[in-house]
Design an enzyme around this catalytic site. Sequence first.
Site, mmCIF file in Angstrom:
data_model
loop_
_atom_site.group_PDB
_atom_site.id
_atom_site.type_symbol
_atom_site.label_atom_id
_atom_site.label_comp_id
_atom_site.label_asym_id
_atom_site.label_seq_id
_atom_site.Cartn_x
_atom_site.Cartn_y
_atom_site.Cartn_z
ATOM 1 C CE LYS A 193 -3.308 2.620 2.968
ATOM 2 N NZ LYS A 193 -3.840 2.604 4.217
ATOM 3 C CE LYS A 251 -6.420 8.978 8.022
ATOM 4 N NZ LYS A 251 -7.026 7.701 8.827
ATOM 5 N NE ARG A 303 6.605 12.253 8.335
ATOM 6 C CZ ARG A 303 6.233 12.323 9.821
ATOM 7 N NH1 ARG A 303 5.239 12.525 9.889
ATOM 8 N NH2 ARG A 303 7.226 11.975 10.435
ATOM 9 C CG ASP A 362 -1.902 5.576 5.082
ATOM 10 O OD1 ASP A 362 -1.708 4.268 5.635
ATOM 11 O OD2 ASP A 362 -2.748 5.750 4.493
ATOM 12 C CG ASP A 381 -9.688 7.336 6.809
ATOM 13 O OD1 ASP A 381 -8.885 7.755 5.878
ATOM 14 O OD2 ASP A 381 -9.713 7.677 8.126
ATOM 15 C CD GLU A 391 -6.484 5.190 2.555
ATOM 16 O OE1 GLU A 391 -7.534 5.250 3.384
ATOM 17 O OE2 GLU A 391 -5.324 5.130 2.897
ATOM 18 N NE ARG A 422 -11.027 -1.265 4.306
ATOM 19 C CZ ARG A 422 -11.326 -1.160 5.541
ATOM 20 N NH1 ARG A 422 -12.475 -1.935 5.541
ATOM 21 N NH2 ARG A 422 -10.675 -0.912 6.480
#
Length: 411
Positions: A174, A186, A195, A197, A256, A258, A260
């Site tokens: 991801k 969020k 940052r 993620d 949020d 996102e 998946r």
Amino acid sequence: MKKEQTRLAFSSCVKNLATSKETEILVDNVNDMSAASEGCHLAAYNFDMYKSDRSKKPVMEFELMDKSSKTDWEDGFIMADCQNLARTLMEMPSNMLTPEKFVEEVVNVFEEFKNDPKVKLEIHIRDEDWLREQNMNALLAVAQGSVQKPRLLELHLSHPDADKSIQPLVFVGKGVTFDTGGISIKPSAKMGLMRGDMGGAACVAATALGVMRLNVPGRIICLMGLVENMPSGNACKPGDVVFSRSGLSIEIDNTDAEGRLVLADVLDYSQTFQPSAVLDAATLTGAMTVALGGAFTGAFCSTNKLFDMLRKSGAVTGDQVWRMPLATLYNDMVKDSLLADVTNSTKQKEAGSCTAAAFLSQFVKCDQWAHLDIASVMENTNHVKYMPNGMSGRPTRTLIQFCKQYFPEIK
Ligand code: BES
Ligand code: ZN
Ligand code: ZN
């Protein structure tokens, strides 16, 4: 001394020497020089890329008293150095590391190995048009709210001596370079951490680098789905429906959730390589931190065999995984949507990490599959004592170790 104690012992030496401004360090021999080297190089890491006084800081240099342990020391260095690459990519702020920049940074790292006879390396950079041709509409739905264009980065590595009868091992990461939450925005407290993620993509890229530098005799493919999740006039909205690459329709109930959506399309694409196993890594759910905290990565595995290999790898590196469940009940919750085949956010809010894994499982056909939810280990806040706090780069060393076990040495 056990491996983890060795890492700890050497990291405290490095910490102390750093305060005394010592730079040339003579290292005495212990029984596990690879762990010692990991401890030193993980502890010495410091992210100061954007500080103006960084060139004034002394750089530590290690010299071995007993040169016969050079190979072990070097192996430990490579393990730590790859994790440090993941840490750097995760720390880099989203204005510096957009999807396009992520590709550039990773390609730069791999560039110097392009002509290495010990490895066959192929890099594909897929742009928005390609993603559209592939019908990766779930990934594109996340990307559409941002001015930053999405990318899919593919690294194909094959050792010349790899056993061709073993199908490739595919890693999926991801790579959300920033996750605002989108329209389901969020809260602003700690949002800056998002940052990191793209930690899954960073770990997967760093694993490929480790496999290459350590000469692991296998075939691996890394697929990194890179997007930025933003709210805007173009952004996808709660209640939207998209047709994913697999053909399954998805209700986007929460923008949020996102990660998946990105993984659904990339996991589906991963199957085109007839993999012997698929492993994905993603900072997927906040619920993972509630369940496990920073002690473990959550490992959702389709087979005992795959989990056992991950467990053993974690025992070697000290960066451990804990098994989490895949179950019909969670699958049913994901399929409970009025609008589409599946929903990206279930009505019942319990077991958030398990329903996220159940969602992903709808897009996986390979019977050997492991999903690693690394949200809980994204940031080190005093969990790992041999690393300073900050983005962790976990579980890069465990994934490299996994590859070493998966593709045993050719004698
Ligand atoms: N990137 C986050 C998960 C996350 C949270 C990672 C904290 C690291 C630290 C993910 O995209 C997310 O927002 N997940 C939601 C899912 C929910 C809306 C179903 C979550 O965990 O709240
Ligand atoms: Zn999110
Ligand atoms: Zn996210």
